[in-house]
Design an enzyme around this catalytic site. Sequence first.
Site, PDB file in Angstrom:
ATOM      1  N   HIS A 140       0.842  -1.200   0.000  1.00  0.00           N
ATOM      2  CA  HIS A 140       0.000   0.000   0.000  1.00  0.00           C
ATOM      3  C   HIS A 140       0.870   1.240   0.000  1.00  0.00           C
ATOM      4  O   HIS A 140       1.840   1.336   0.744  1.00  0.00           O
ATOM      5  CB  HIS A 140      -0.900   0.019   1.238  1.00  0.00           C
ATOM      6  CG  HIS A 140      -1.982   1.055   1.148  1.00  0.00           C
ATOM      7  ND1 HIS A 140      -3.244   0.774   0.686  1.00  0.00           N
ATOM      8  CD2 HIS A 140      -1.975   2.366   1.431  1.00  0.00           C
ATOM      9  CE1 HIS A 140      -3.961   1.873   0.697  1.00  0.00           C
ATOM     10  NE2 HIS A 140      -3.229   2.862   1.143  1.00  0.00           N
TER      11      HIS A 140
ATOM     12  N   SER B  75      -6.496   4.933   8.915  1.00  0.00           N
ATOM     13  CA  SER B  75      -7.220   4.806   7.640  1.00  0.00           C
ATOM     14  C   SER B  75      -6.593   3.698   6.792  1.00  0.00           C
ATOM     15  O   SER B  75      -7.276   2.788   6.302  1.00  0.00           O
ATOM     16  CB  SER B  75      -7.160   6.152   6.908  1.00  0.00           C
ATOM     17  OG  SER B  75      -7.487   6.017   5.554  1.00  0.00           O
TER      18      SER B  75
ATOM     19  N   LYS C 297      -7.866  -0.640   6.392  1.00  0.00           N
ATOM     20  CA  LYS C 297      -8.185  -1.250   5.087  1.00  0.00           C
ATOM     21  C   LYS C 297      -7.283  -2.456   4.825  1.00  0.00           C
ATOM     22  O   LYS C 297      -7.728  -3.475   4.306  1.00  0.00           O
ATOM     23  CB  LYS C 297      -8.016  -0.215   3.972  1.00  0.00           C
ATOM     24  CG  LYS C 297      -9.163   0.797   3.983  1.00  0.00           C
ATOM     25  CD  LYS C 297      -9.018   1.841   2.905  1.00  0.00           C
ATOM     26  CE  LYS C 297      -7.927   2.821   3.176  1.00  0.00           C
ATOM     27  NZ  LYS C 297      -8.135   4.189   2.836  1.00  0.00           N
TER      28      LYS C 297
ATOM     29  N   ASP D  91     -13.999   4.027   7.506  1.00  0.00           N
ATOM     30  CA  ASP D  91     -12.968   4.838   6.830  1.00  0.00           C
ATOM     31  C   ASP D  91     -13.588   5.669   5.711  1.00  0.00           C
ATOM     32  O   ASP D  91     -13.210   6.821   5.507  1.00  0.00           O
ATOM     33  CB  ASP D  91     -11.851   3.949   6.270  1.00  0.00           C
ATOM     34  CG  ASP D  91     -10.807   4.805   5.545  1.00  0.00           C
ATOM     35  OD1 ASP D  91     -10.193   5.654   6.207  1.00  0.00           O
ATOM     36  OD2 ASP D  91     -10.647   4.652   4.324  1.00  0.00           O
TER      37      ASP D  91
ATOM     38  N   ARG E 205     -12.613  14.128   6.422  1.00  0.00           N
ATOM     39  CA  ARG E 205     -11.244  14.671   6.487  1.00  0.00           C
ATOM     40  C   ARG E 205     -10.921  15.471   5.241  1.00  0.00           C
ATOM     41  O   ARG E 205     -10.275  16.517   5.297  1.00  0.00           O
ATOM     42  CB  ARG E 205     -10.227  13.529   6.649  1.00  0.00           C
ATOM     43  CG  ARG E 205     -10.272  12.889   8.021  1.00  0.00           C
ATOM     44  CD  ARG E 205      -9.467  11.603   8.041  1.00  0.00           C
ATOM     45  NE  ARG E 205      -8.082  11.803   7.694  1.00  0.00           N
ATOM     46  CZ  ARG E 205      -7.310  10.877   7.102  1.00  0.00           C
ATOM     47  NH1 ARG E 205      -7.792   9.699   6.797  1.00  0.00           N
ATOM     48  NH2 ARG E 205      -6.063  11.146   6.825  1.00  0.00           N
TER      49      ARG E 205
HETATM   50  N1  URA Z   1      -4.477   6.887   1.895  1.00  0.00           N
HETATM   51  C1  URA Z   1      -5.473   6.394   2.666  1.00  0.00           C
HETATM   52  O1  URA Z   1      -6.056   5.367   2.355  1.00  0.00           O
HETATM   53  N2  URA Z   1      -5.826   7.064   3.760  1.00  0.00           N
HETATM   54  C2  URA Z   1      -5.200   8.184   4.147  1.00  0.00           C
HETATM   55  O2  URA Z   1      -5.558   8.727   5.185  1.00  0.00           O
HETATM   56  C3  URA Z   1      -4.170   8.689   3.342  1.00  0.00           C
HETATM   57  C4  URA Z   1      -3.814   8.011   2.216  1.00  0.00           C
END
Ligand code: URA
Length: 467
Positions: free
Chosen positions: A109, A210, A214, A188, A195
């Site tokens: 990621h 966040s 995931k 999220d 946000r």
């Molecule tokens: N990518 C994400 O999934 N969440 C964030 O807060 C920042 C980048």
Amino acid sequence: DCQTCQGRDHRRGKLLIRSLNGKEAQLMRMYDLIEEKKRGDALSEDEIAYMIQGFTAGDIPDYQMAAMLMAIYFKGMNDEEITTMTMEMAKSGDMVDLSAIKGIKVDKHSTGGVGDKTTLIIGPIVAACGVKVAKMSGRGLGHTGGTIDKLESIPGFSTSIPREEFFDIVNRTGIAVIGQSGNMVPADKKIYALRDVTATVDSIPLIASSIMSKKLAAGSDGIVLDVKTGSGAFMKTLEDSITLAQKMVAIGTRAGRRCCALITDMDVPLGHAVGNALEIKESIEVLKGGGPSDLREVSLGLAANMLYMAEKGTIEECRNLAESAIQDGSAFEALLRMVEGQGGDKSYAEHPEKLPKAPYSFEVLAEKDGFITHMDTESVGIASVMLGAGRSKKDDVIDPSAGILLKKKYGDSVKKGEALAVLYASKESLFADAAGKLKEAYVLGAEMPLEKKLIYARVTKDQVERF
Ligand code: URA
């Protein structure tokens, strides 16, 4: 009706919930939690559970959550709070069980960047080396691009595939990259949307929870994090990026996953292409042994770490494996299998000149001689969004052909009148503003600047190895 207290009690504006361990009921008010965080106190496990569950269920209104996010932005969270929040968010929706896919599954990621197309390169490399890639990726966010939008520029390519079929494709072809299913980590989705409009994106506890919520919900055994640093990243300084990486690695480790992070440069866009079809083309160039050297280097570094996590050898051996997969053509073959497996027309990957092409182009010219001494990479990302390569509003439709090809980057010398970049769009009227924004991204000076590192550090649960 209040779903949080499930109709048990709802008195004097206070919500009654059962504590996490089911022992006793407690009265809680979001107001009091905001007050606590505003003073800089730590929230308890039960309070965080109440907040995440209540907000996801729609019982806590946006304005109270927005106030809380700003309080977290300023006062931070300790490690226990971040871990509890991540776990609560992860279980707010479906948790994927990948056990139907054989072998060690490794995910990757990125915290988000401009021209960051590494998933399109690393996924096929890792699959070609015999490690299953069952990846769920995101769409563009703000000035940063998203893998799912990029893949959708290949005609027929489906990123929305039912779970069983997804497992089946990975078992058959070794790789599939899809979008997150509708009910994964709804907490999220709601928090990120808030946000995005309350200037609370660039907060370490909020980014860590966040991303890791995931990743934990997506079910892989190993997670390689690509934490970007610099003017195009959410974290602008190296020290903040290392702290973010340490927090995320700690969360992943505590949740029983193998986890490490590379801190990679996003002070300069990665590669030359920014925009969906343009980035697919550039990724294919790298998979075929060419392409820009910075993109190739960062991709190989990340691929080596994914292979290491899947126990394919030492980091050095894994890097050699990754390089061989490019050289012998097996990584490109894996890309073709992925495109075909997900319903795409693989002739577009075999002949990238068939990919969507913008009808109009516009050269942005240098206004003086010099060296490029700084790039404001976020401005490059914003310029690409202005051309149609990303979304300014949630429902905007992406133009797959739109984007930017950077002819000059950090460290290059340039003559007055030479092209800094070429813009591509479906409407000529988009060029004036986007060109203005792109010009802001280039700072020219008289002296050649120092060379920049591409990979600054590797963060594991035990150490920070700086390069
Ligand atoms: N990518 C994400 O999934 N969440 C964030 O807060 C920042 C980048």
